[in-house]
Structures are given as C-alpha cells and as structure tokens.
Scaffold this motif. Structure first.
Motif, PDB file in Angstrom:
ATOM      1  N   ILE A 236       0.653  -1.195   0.111  1.00 28.95           N
ATOM      2  CA  ILE A 236      -0.169   0.057   0.014  1.00 28.95           C
ATOM      3  C   ILE A 236       0.880   1.240   0.243  1.00 28.95           C
ATOM      4  O   ILE A 236       1.568   1.308   0.835  1.00 28.95           O
ATOM      5  CB  ILE A 236      -0.770   0.030   1.228  1.00 28.95           C
ATOM      6  CG1 ILE A 236      -1.844  -1.097   1.226  1.00 28.95           C
ATOM      7  CG2 ILE A 236      -1.822   1.259   1.245  1.00 28.95           C
ATOM      8  CD1 ILE A 236      -2.799  -1.377   2.479  1.00 28.95           C
ATOM      9  N   SER A 237       0.857   2.040  -1.210  1.00 24.20           N
ATOM     10  CA  SER A 237       1.847   3.185  -1.193  1.00 24.20           C
ATOM     11  C   SER A 237       1.086   4.435  -1.425  1.00 24.20           C
ATOM     12  O   SER A 237      -0.474   4.365  -1.635  1.00 24.20           O
ATOM     13  CB  SER A 237       2.564   3.002  -2.375  1.00 24.20           C
ATOM     14  OG  SER A 237       3.412   1.961  -2.268  1.00 24.20           O
ATOM     15  N   VAL A 238       1.562   5.656  -1.380  1.00 26.02           N
ATOM     16  CA  VAL A 238       0.833   6.829  -1.425  1.00 26.02           C
ATOM     17  C   VAL A 238       2.055   8.020  -1.713  1.00 26.02           C
ATOM     18  O   VAL A 238       3.094   7.940  -1.352  1.00 26.02           O
ATOM     19  CB  VAL A 238       0.191   7.504  -0.065  1.00 26.02           C
ATOM     20  CG1 VAL A 238       1.213   7.662   0.943  1.00 26.02           C
ATOM     21  CG2 VAL A 238      -0.675   8.585  -0.399  1.00 26.02           C
ATOM     22  N   VAL A 239       1.651   8.439  -2.918  1.00 23.51           N
ATOM     23  CA  VAL A 239       2.163   9.837  -3.225  1.00 23.51           C
ATOM     24  C   VAL A 239       1.332  11.152  -3.242  1.00 23.51           C
ATOM     25  O   VAL A 239       1.371  11.835  -2.364  1.00 23.51           O
ATOM     26  CB  VAL A 239       2.969   9.884  -4.512  1.00 23.51           C
ATOM     27  CG1 VAL A 239       3.709  11.168  -5.003  1.00 23.51           C
ATOM     28  CG2 VAL A 239       3.884   8.839  -4.883  1.00 23.51           C
ATOM     29  N   THR A 240       0.385  10.939  -4.119  1.00 19.06           N
ATOM     30  CA  THR A 240      -0.838  11.956  -4.079  1.00 19.06           C
ATOM     31  C   THR A 240      -2.149  11.074  -3.639  1.00 19.06           C
ATOM     32  O   THR A 240      -3.004  11.788  -2.971  1.00 19.06           O
ATOM     33  CB  THR A 240      -0.899  12.586  -5.317  1.00 19.06           C
ATOM     34  OG1 THR A 240      -1.093  11.502  -6.398  1.00 19.06           O
ATOM     35  CG2 THR A 240       0.273  13.491  -5.724  1.00 19.06           C
ATOM     36  N   LYS A 241      -2.152  10.002  -3.906  1.00 14.37           N
ATOM     37  CA  LYS A 241      -3.389   9.149  -3.592  1.00 14.37           C
ATOM     38  C   LYS A 241      -2.789   7.702  -3.100  1.00 14.37           C
ATOM     39  O   LYS A 241      -1.967   7.203  -3.518  1.00 14.37           O
ATOM     40  CB  LYS A 241      -4.250   8.605  -4.873  1.00 14.37           C
ATOM     41  CG  LYS A 241      -4.542  10.163  -5.410  1.00 14.37           C
ATOM     42  CD  LYS A 241      -5.649   9.826  -6.840  1.00 14.37           C
ATOM     43  CE  LYS A 241      -6.065  10.799  -7.486  1.00 14.37           C
ATOM     44  NZ  LYS A 241      -6.571  10.744  -8.765  1.00 14.37           N
ATOM     45  N   THR A 242      -3.456   7.097  -2.277  1.00 18.37           N
ATOM     46  CA  THR A 242      -3.203   5.674  -1.721  1.00 18.37           C
ATOM     47  C   THR A 242      -3.480   4.810  -2.564  1.00 18.37           C
ATOM     48  O   THR A 242      -4.819   4.605  -3.240  1.00 18.37           O
ATOM     49  CB  THR A 242      -4.137   5.481  -0.165  1.00 18.37           C
ATOM     50  OG1 THR A 242      -3.585   6.480   0.659  1.00 18.37           O
ATOM     51  CG2 THR A 242      -3.616   4.040   0.379  1.00 18.37           C
ATOM     52  N   ILE A 243      -2.636   4.066  -2.933  1.00 21.80           N
ATOM     53  CA  ILE A 243      -2.805   2.704  -3.718  1.00 21.80           C
ATOM     54  C   ILE A 243      -2.298   1.416  -3.145  1.00 21.80           C
ATOM     55  O   ILE A 243      -1.422   1.486  -2.540  1.00 21.80           O
ATOM     56  CB  ILE A 243      -1.587   3.020  -4.902  1.00 21.80           C
ATOM     57  CG1 ILE A 243      -1.970   4.330  -5.787  1.00 21.80           C
ATOM     58  CG2 ILE A 243      -1.643   1.970  -6.003  1.00 21.80           C
ATOM     59  CD1 ILE A 243      -3.438   4.606  -6.415  1.00 21.80           C
ATOM     60  N   ALA A 244      -3.248   0.483  -3.661  1.00 28.72           N
ATOM     61  CA  ALA A 244      -2.907  -0.808  -2.879  1.00 28.72           C
ATOM     62  C   ALA A 244      -2.680  -1.822  -4.305  1.00 28.72           C
ATOM     63  O   ALA A 244      -3.697  -1.579  -5.113  1.00 28.72           O
ATOM     64  CB  ALA A 244      -4.044  -1.253  -2.183  1.00 28.72           C
ATOM     65  N   LYS A 245      -1.838  -2.575  -4.223  1.00 31.63           N
ATOM     66  CA  LYS A 245      -1.379  -3.398  -5.574  1.00 31.63           C
ATOM     67  C   LYS A 245      -1.020  -4.744  -5.218  1.00 31.63           C
ATOM     68  O   LYS A 245      -0.061  -4.527  -4.263  1.00 31.63           O
ATOM     69  CB  LYS A 245      -0.513  -2.309  -6.515  1.00 31.63           C
ATOM     70  CG  LYS A 245       0.569  -2.083  -5.809  1.00 31.63           C
ATOM     71  CD  LYS A 245       1.342  -1.222  -6.829  1.00 31.63           C
ATOM     72  CE  LYS A 245       2.678  -0.640  -6.227  1.00 31.63           C
ATOM     73  NZ  LYS A 245       3.417   0.113  -6.979  1.00 31.63           N
ATOM     74  N   ASP A 246      -1.056  -5.661  -6.001  1.00 33.97           N
ATOM     75  CA  ASP A 246      -0.327  -7.050  -5.940  1.00 33.97           C
ATOM     76  C   ASP A 246       1.041  -6.886  -6.638  1.00 33.97           C
ATOM     77  O   ASP A 246       1.243  -7.625  -7.500  1.00 33.97           O
ATOM     78  CB  ASP A 246      -1.089  -7.993  -6.181  1.00 33.97           C
ATOM     79  CG  ASP A 246      -2.419  -8.370  -5.463  1.00 33.97           C
ATOM     80  OD1 ASP A 246      -2.152  -8.178  -4.156  1.00 33.97           O
ATOM     81  OD2 ASP A 246      -3.310  -8.576  -5.765  1.00 33.97           O
ATOM     82  N   LYS A 247       1.995  -5.939  -6.167  1.00 34.92           N
ATOM     83  CA  LYS A 247       3.209  -5.770  -7.093  1.00 34.92           C
ATOM     84  C   LYS A 247       4.270  -4.937  -6.118  1.00 34.92           C
ATOM     85  O   LYS A 247       3.694  -3.818  -5.523  1.00 34.92           O
ATOM     86  CB  LYS A 247       2.974  -4.837  -8.046  1.00 34.92           C
ATOM     87  CG  LYS A 247       4.241  -4.580  -9.222  1.00 34.92           C
ATOM     88  CD  LYS A 247       3.966  -3.877 -10.398  1.00 34.92           C
ATOM     89  CE  LYS A 247       5.215  -3.594 -11.224  1.00 34.92           C
ATOM     90  NZ  LYS A 247       5.026  -2.815 -12.235  1.00 34.92           N
TER      91      LYS A 247
END
Length: 380
Positions: A236-247
């Motif tokens: 789960i990452s964030v720069v401007t928006k929170t992103i969840a990904k299987d990577k």
C-alpha cells in the motif's frame, strides 16, 4: 493548426480546424464555460488545446509552449510506468516544472542547455515552495529525469533535433547516510510504545526491515502459520493518492521470512483481536484481508503511520528518525551481528548489491576496525 471560440447555448465551444486525409474538418469541443466573464479563460483553453493537438500530431510548431508539452509527456508516460511512479512524476511536474516554464512563456523550440541550466541553478538557490531556500541536488536529479524524458519524447516525435538536457550540470549528490537506532535504542522504543495501537506494526516493520508500504500491505494470506513464513507480495503506497497493489517495488522485494514463535503469537493475537472487533462492530465493520488496521476494519493510511510514529518518538523523548529508518535500524543490527552484505541485500529486498553497499556500507565500522587491528597485530 487553427481554431476559434464560438458560443452555443450560453456556453463557449472550441472549434479546431483539422486536416484528415487531405480534407479539412472542424472539431467542436465543449469547454463547459459560461459565456459571462469567461472569454479570456476560453481563449486560454483554445491556445492550450491547439498546442496539445500540435504536439500529439508530431508536427513542429514554433510557438508550442514547453509547459504544455510536459503535460503531453505526462499523458504518454502515465500508460508506461507504475501508477505510484507516475504520481511522483506528476507531483514534481505540476509543482515545479510546469509553473516555472509557463510563467516565462518558454517554447519547446527555446529549450537549450543554457535554459535548462538556468532552471537547475534557480531551483538550487530558491526552489523550495515554502520560500526557505533551494532544493537539494538529489531532488533536482528527479527534476532532470522528467525534463530528460520529456525532451527525449519530443525528439522521438521529431519536434526537436537533439536533447540538450544531457549537458546540464547538477552539483554532485552527496552520499546518502542512513539514520538508524542501535539495538538498545530499538529495545527502548519497543518498551516505550507498549500498549500503543501501532506497537505490533512497528515491531514487525523493524524485525523484518520492511518498507512502510510493505508492512501496511501485509494480509492474512501473507502469513503461513503451518510453515512459519511471512511473505511480502502486496503493498500500500501513497504519493498523492493511496494505492494498493499486488506488486512490490521490484522483483527482489517479493521475499519471504522465517517466523519465530514470538511473531507467530503476535499474529495470532492480532487475528483474535480482529475477530472480536468484527463481532463488536457488526455491520459497521469493514471486511478486508489486511492485518494492520483500525478497530472498525479500515486499514491504516500510510501518512497516518508516519505522523503517529513521529508523535510517539516526541512523546517518549526518543531520538528523531523517520519510520523508514526502522528499516535502516534492522540493517544496522544485521551488520553488527556479522552478516555478509549479500545476505543483507536479500533480506532487505534490494534489486542489486550496490544499493545495499551504498546505503549501509558505512555502518560496518566495527568490523572494519577489527580488520585493521587483525592486520596490525599480525604485522607490527
């Protein structure tokens, strides 16, 4: 390419004069701008739209705004890179690069080594948005990456003959030296935060040297109680928006760790706590597979974790470090324990050993001292 603005049903429309297969064709584009008080806005939008169409068509135009072409490149690169990487590009471009060249009216054909060097020098001296000085060489390295790629794309589209960014000089980036806690400081941290909502998250992040995105991305399918393994496969990452990904960040970041009885008991306790919260909240509980979350099931946000960690350190009068530097603390303890840099590379999930050596090589002072003492004792 030419165009004009027209009024229809009380709104401004852009009329573009296009050429397709040798035939003239008009394209109407709604601006959604009311006629009253918006003529200048409509005219500006027309100029920007014409510039975009010129850039995307691959035909040179002497007055093509460089700020608009950066936007064209952003649209192109958004389909080529990971979404978190794109967020970083977009943030820097919109915060620094686009406004800088837009206010100066710089055209694509005006871009030269001198123009780019002036950009770098200006940002070095006074590039901070809070007005408190300049940007670091490391920050400007990221700016130049965007500028270099934008100009490379323009060259590929045959809008420019060369890429002047290759001659721009950026001051040498100083070697990164990670801050970290010693073993005793880590123990003091664990004791001080006992009972805090992030206690277990901080422990797991430190024990396994996890990035913030990795510890927040831990789900129950990452925990193998039968074989005593913890696997990193979701972030789960964030720069401007929170992103969840299987990577993960890179292929080597997808890694697996042994789980001792202490960690196993911790995860079992978290699972029991989750089941109890699910029962207490009933229909209000947000069902998901994440391990670290609020009592109502909502996963912790990355920014909250960092902010709360800083608050914990201040509250307990502990040395100030960033949450990411718990990862460095893990590496420092592995080095102090005598593990080889290659083993640490695999443990930390670095894509190559040079990254590990550059980030953590300077921490290995005690072993280097022992080496000197051994040689000195043998020869002198």
């Amino acid at each position: 390419m030419t165009g004009n603005i027209q009024v229809k049903d009380g709104k401004y429309y852009l009329i573009l004069n296009l050429h397709e297969n040798g035939k003239r064709k008009q394209k109407w584009i709604s601006t959604n701008l009311d006629v009253k008080g918006n003529k200048r806005n409509a005219e500006k939008l027309l100029r920007e739209t014409l510039a975009k169409y010129e850039a995307e068509s691959g035909h040179p135009k002497s007055d093509l705004a460089f700020s608009e072409y950066v936007k064209v490149w952003l649209k192109y690169i958004s389909k080529q890179v990971d979404i978190v990487t794109f967020q970083g590009y977009e943030l820097l471009a919109k915060a620094h690069i686009i406004p800088y060249f837009e206010v100066r009216g710089t055209r694509l054909c005006d871009i030269s080594c001198d123009v780019l060097q002036e950009y770098v020098d200006t940002k070095l001296e006074s590039g901070r948005r809070d007005g408190k000085g300049g940007l670091s060489p490391n920050s400007l390295k990221h700016h130049m990456n965007i500028l270099r790629q934008t100009l490379a794309y323009a060259r590929r589209k045959k809008l420019i003959d060369g890429n002047p960014s290759e001659f721009v000089i950026i001051p040498k980036v100083e070697r990164f030296e990670a801050k970290f806690y010693t073993k005793s400081e880590v123990k003091a941290l664990f004791d001080a935060i006992d009972g805090d909502e992030l206690h277990d998250l901080i422990i797991i992040a430190t024990l396994y040297g996890l990035r913030r995105s990795e510890v927040l991305g831990l789900r129950w399918d990452s925990i193998d109680f039968e074989n005593n393994r913890v696997t990193i496969k979701h972030v789960i990452s964030v720069v401007t928006k929170t992103i969840a990904k299987d990577k993960t960040k890179n292929a080597s970041s997808y890694r697996s760790f042994a789980m001792s009885e202490k960690e196993k008991d911790m995860f079992r306790s978290l699972k029991e706590k989750e089941e109890e919260n699910r029962r207490l909240f009933g229909k209000e509980y947000q069902n998901n597979n994440y391990i670290f979350k609020w009592a109502n099931g909502v996963p912790y946000s990355p920014n909250y974790v960092s902010a709360h960690f800083s608050w914990l350190l201040k509250k307990n009068n502990l040395p100030k470090i960033r949450f990411h530097e718990l990862r460095h603390s893990c590496a420092s303890m592995l080095i102090a324990a005598g593990y080889h840099i290659k083993d640490i590379q695999d443990f930390m999930g670095h894509s190559n050993i040079y990254t590990t050596a550059n980030v953590y090589g300077h921490l290995d002072t005690s072993r280097k001292n022992d080496m000197v003492n051994d040689i000195s004792g043998a020869l002198l």
